[in-house]
Enzyme design. Structure first.
Site, PDB file in Angstrom:
ATOM      1  CE1 TYR A   1      -3.729   2.411   0.459  1.00 36.58           C
ATOM      2  CE2 TYR A   1      -2.229   3.514   1.965  1.00 36.58           C
ATOM      3  CZ  TYR A   1      -3.373   3.516   1.191  1.00 36.58           C
ATOM      4  OH  TYR A   1      -4.155   4.642   1.149  1.00 36.58           O
TER       5      TYR A   1
ATOM      6  CD1 TRP B   1      -1.591   7.556  -1.119  1.00 43.86           C
ATOM      7  CD2 TRP B   1      -1.595   9.372  -2.452  1.00 43.86           C
ATOM      8  NE1 TRP B   1      -2.834   8.136  -1.058  1.00 43.86           N
ATOM      9  CE2 TRP B   1      -2.865   9.257  -1.858  1.00 43.86           C
ATOM     10  CE3 TRP B   1      -1.355  10.429  -3.310  1.00 43.86           C
ATOM     11  CZ2 TRP B   1      -3.895  10.158  -2.117  1.00 43.86           C
ATOM     12  CZ3 TRP B   1      -2.384  11.328  -3.556  1.00 43.86           C
ATOM     13  CH2 TRP B   1      -3.636  11.180  -2.970  1.00 43.86           C
TER      14      TRP B   1
END
Ligand SMILES: Nc1nc2c(c(=O)[nH]1)N[C@H]1C(S)=C(S)[C@@H](COP(=O)(O)OP(=O)(O)OC[C@H]3O[C@@H](n4cnc5c(=O)[nH]c(N)nc54)[C@H](O)[C@@H]3O)O[C@H]1N2
Ligand SMILES: Nc1nc2c(c(=O)[nH]1)N[C@H]1C(S)=C(S)[C@@H](COP(=O)(O)OP(=O)(O)OC[C@H]3O[C@@H](n4cnc5c(=O)[nH]c(N)nc54)[C@H](O)[C@@H]3O)O[C@H]1N2
Ligand SMILES: [Mo]
Length: 766
Positions: A113, A115
């Site tokens: 996980y 960005w």
């Protein structure tokens, strides 16, 4: 005459790049047509930022000497040994192969996980997932830290969060029609600097200003004042953190008794109000959700609640909620209660009325740009069924085999031997980092691709240095951001860093799936292919994009000429039978039979108030009397670029600032600029005090993103996640509940520990 400029894209916006003269590095400028550019990305090439790049592949000393599983307790503390790429890739390929052979692919956690960076091809998660899928799959993670509760809930009651994010009523419509804008948690402009995949023009500041100019009245219900800048007056109603659901229920209670409450919209477009109403009135639980009841919980005066309900009924009203409210204990409830309240007002689908889920979360919401698809790299198929709700990672590592519930089904945590991470920072995003540090000792190997010596890189066994967006060509695109961007390489890769794609291609080759991974294409070949595939898709929607070479020369494709005003749920309201929603009933579900059928006592079939695990009304508030909000940072994206000069210029006493109310500060002998300690039973950290009336008494605010810098038992840099609670929002969604956290504060006395995380880790001689 300035030299010709090229473009690069980051989550914070598009930047223009001017080549350096006489060997100087290129310089970055905001996009000329952007009225409110973000300063976050301007320092990307600054020497101080670049100084923390990972220069070469590096391996933790004991792991290199003793093999996988050696001395896991030394992760994050031990020296690294730099090795050449062939050695590093051989080690990683051997370990991936060995774990697969001995434990199976369900022992590999590849959720990864985070960005990462903008750019559709060099998207680290897509690359790592594609790689692991070709090898037989990996344990994945579902939902996000952003929207754990929201993503699980919303498809049952209205629509998926992805659909919702792209469907918000546009700012032009709000300015023309909205008379009253009531927001729970403001519309923080600091947050709307970013969009996942890259902001185009930043539109929220102008959007709010246009509304204020047109006469919209603003009410901000929030523990902090400074998260709604409109250029005009704003009424601030302070509210105890995590209690908004109680206030929404009380507003609903008042609306229900008003003669103007009209059931036509509820009957046409929703189901289940009649199952919710007995809870509202107290018929089912003996507690009427009156304004007086809500005042005792929220601190908002009952008279103001009654008046606000009247104001909402008298005006074209948009009600909005910040995502932060669902990043909390029972975070499902404020989203559900907000939608219910909007349905009871009956303005859903009308211009300027209805609800918003996160006008202040990202730049995306409120865009009038066309909704097009963007280029996507295929990740293939994952043959491993096991998964976790993303924020349950420490539970998974600490309790293999233990059961957990998610979305109505009971699953078991897999037994993980190998963590593979590219493009995320778990030592940024996870809660209770002291617990995560213990959980991190469990797997035998942790492999990380990173650009900088972040805490995630420092806690790995093998670190592979990745290039940045400025060091590779890519295509930029994000939903409703209005641009396709030719992201051109501006500098050579730093040190020995390589593209994630090149790293995985070489590993895939070593593991016998090289051709399947690359399909015979180099990175440039992939850019052309992804662009062409997407151009064919958008041509079907009536958009003619230039051929790849034309796009590449042009640099930007601006979709603004295709802007159209957008009204959320307009078609659904006009004809709910034809424009059915994706919910079981096709309508908005104020009562969900499906969720009720799960039989959960912490998430019943309709919105309800639950006491948070920790809050100002909790007995533990006697020991830890401050509710800590760990919100998104203004000067960076999460942990990204925390070490940049721009981020570090925002520090106080050399640490992340904590905002305290003057009364709370005075009671503790704290003055502005002091070095303070925040603590609870989970951990302690330092922070620099900002004393301000912009925060209500009893609340402290410490933004996320200061790189985790653990001392013996004191985090030195101001990372709130040593304090936050690692517990799922409910048995339904298991979302991140970071905003549910009590702490105490005191002045720091005695010697002042130095922050060590902004220097590379120690290295052993090779
Ligand atoms: N207490 C608290 N905690 C929170 C939150 C909160 O509100 N409160 N918010 C949560 C939320 S909403 C989120 S989304 C998460 C965010 O958590 P993350 O998304 O994990 O945080 P980032 O710092 O963005 O991490 C991305 C990392 O990817 C690296 N990277 C960038 N580009 C590339 C690339 O091309 N290749 C590789 N290999 N690496 C790259 C960056 O250097 C960076 O370290 O945090 C969550 N944590
Ligand atoms: N600059 C910058 N922008 C970002 C990010 C970043 O790291 N940096 N991260 C991005 C990401 S990944 C995400 S998911 C979004 C997140 O978007 P959000 O979750 O909406 O952002 P936050 O800043 O955590 O919180 C928004 C506001 O809600 C308030 N709030 C918190 N708890 C409560 C509560 O219980 N009640 C009420 N009424 N208000 C409350 C906070 O004080 C804050 O002002 O932001 C995105 N934008
Ligand atoms: Mo997020």
């Amino acid at each position: 005459m300035s030299p010709a400029r090229t473009y690069t894209a980051a989550h914070w916006g598009i930047y223009e790049v001017e080549a350096g003269q006489d060997g100087a590095p290129p310089r970055l400028f905001p996009l000329t047509v952007d009225s409110d550019p973000s300063l976050i990305g301007l320092d990307q090439l600054d020497p101080a930022t670049q100084a923390l790049r990972i220069a070469k592949p590096a391996v933790r000393e004991s792991w290199l000497e003793g093999g996988p599983g050696s001395r896991p307790e030394l992760r994050g503390q031990e020296r690294f040994v730099e090795v050449d790429w062939d050695t590093a890739l051989d080690l990683v390929a051997a370990e991936v192969g060995d774990v697969r052979a001995r434990f199976g692919n369900e022992a590999i956690f590849g959720g990864s996980y985070g960005w990462s960076s903008a750019g559709r091809f060099h998207h680290a998660q897509s690359q790592v997932h594609r790689f692991l899928n070709l090898l037989g799959g990996y344990v994945r993670s579902v939902d996000s830290y952003s929207l754990g509760a929201g993503r699980a809930l919303m498809p049952h009651i209205v629509a998926s969060m992805d659909e919702s994010n792209l469907s918000h009523t546009s700012w032009d419509v709000l300015a023309e029609h909205t008379q009253l804008f009531v927001t729970f948690g403001g519309v923080p402009l600091k947050n709307t600097q970013v969009s996942s995949g890259g902001s185009g023009r930043h539109r929220t500041r102008d959007g709010l200003a246009a509304m204020a100019k047109a006469g919209t009245r603003f009410v901000n219900i929030s523990p902090v004042r400074d998260n709604l800048e409109t250029g005009g007056p704003v009424e601030w109603i302070p509210i105890r953190p995590n209690t908004d659901t109680a206030l929404m229920l009380a507003l609903a209670f008042v609306i229900r008794q008003d003669p103007r409450f009209d059931r036509v919209f509820l009957d046409r477009c929703t189901v289940g109000y009649d199952r919710f109403e007995p809870y509202l009135t107290g018929q089912t639980d003996g507690v009427a959700k009156t304004p007086a009841w809500a005042e005792a919980i929220t601190g908002v005066p009952a008279v103001r609640i009654v008046a606000l309900a009247d104001e909402m009924l008298s005006a074209r009203t948009m009600i909005n909620v910040a995502w932060a409210l669902q990043r909390a204990a029972h975070g499902e409830q404020p989203f559900w209660a907000l939608v219910t309240l909007a349905c009871m007002l009956g303005q859903v689908g009308l211009p300027g009325g209805g609800y918003g889920l996160g006008y202040g979360a990202m730049n995306t919401q409120g865009s009038a740009h066309a909704r097009l698809s963007g280029p996507v790299l295929s990740q293939g198929q994952n043959a491993v069924p096991a998964f976790i709700p993303v924020a349950r990672i420490a539970d998974m590592l600490l309790q293999p085999g233990a059961p957990f519930t998610y979305n109505g089904v009971t699953h078991a945590y897999p037994d993980i031997q190998l963590l593979y991470w590219a493009g995320g920072n778990p030592f940024h995003h996870h809660q209770d980092l002291n617990r995560l540090t213990r959980a991190w000792r469990k797997p035998r190997s942790i492999i990380v691709h990173e650009q900088y010596w972040t805490p995630a890189a420092r806690f790995a066994d093998v670190v592979l240095p990745a290039t940045t967006s400025l060091e590779r060509n890519d295509i930029g695109f994000a939903g409703r951001e209005g641009y396709f961007i030719a992201m051109k390489k501006a500098v050579e890769p730093r040190g020995q860093s390589r593209d994630d794609y090149a790293i995985f291609a070489d590993l895939a080759g070593r593991l016998g799936v090289g051709e399947a991974y690359t399909e015979g294409l180099d990175a440039e070949g992939w850019l052309r292919r992804l662009y062409d595939e997407n151009a064919a898709r958008v041509a079907k929607a009536g958009f003619d994009l230039p051929a790849f070479d034309g796009f590449w020369d042009q640099g930007l494709i601006d979709l603004a000429p295709h802007d159209r005003p957008l009204i959320m749920h307009q078609a659904f309201r006009a004809d709910p039978e034809t424009h059915r929603l994706g919910t079981p009933s096709g309508k908005i579900e104020i009562f969900s039979e499906r969720i009720a059928g799960y039989g959960l006592d912490d998430c019943p079939g309709h919105p309800a108030w639950f006491e948070p695990f920790e809050w100002l009304g909790h007995p533990d508030a006697a020991r830890h009397p401050l509710h800590l909000l760990s919100d998104q940072p203004k000067r960076r994206l999460h942990g990204q670029l925390d070490h940049s000069p721009y981020s570090r210029a925002g520090k106080v006493a050399g640490r992340e600032p904590v905002y305290l109310n003057p009364g709370d500060a005075a009671a503790r002998g704290i003055v502005d600029g002091d070095l303070v300690e925040l603590f609870n039973d989970r951990g302690r950290c330092l922070a620099g005090a900002i004393v301000t009336d912009d925060i209500m008494p009893g609340v402290a605010r410490l933004a996320t993103g200061a790189w985790f810098d653990p001392g013996a038992d004191l985090e030195r840099n101001g990372n709130p996640n040593v304090l936050t609670l690692d517990r799922g929002s409910s048995a339904f969604a298991q979302g991140c509940a970071a905003q549910t956290c009590l702490v105490e504060a005191r002045r720091h006395e005695g010697p002042i520990p130095a922050v060590e995380v902004y220097a590379p880790p120690p290295f052993a001689p090779a």
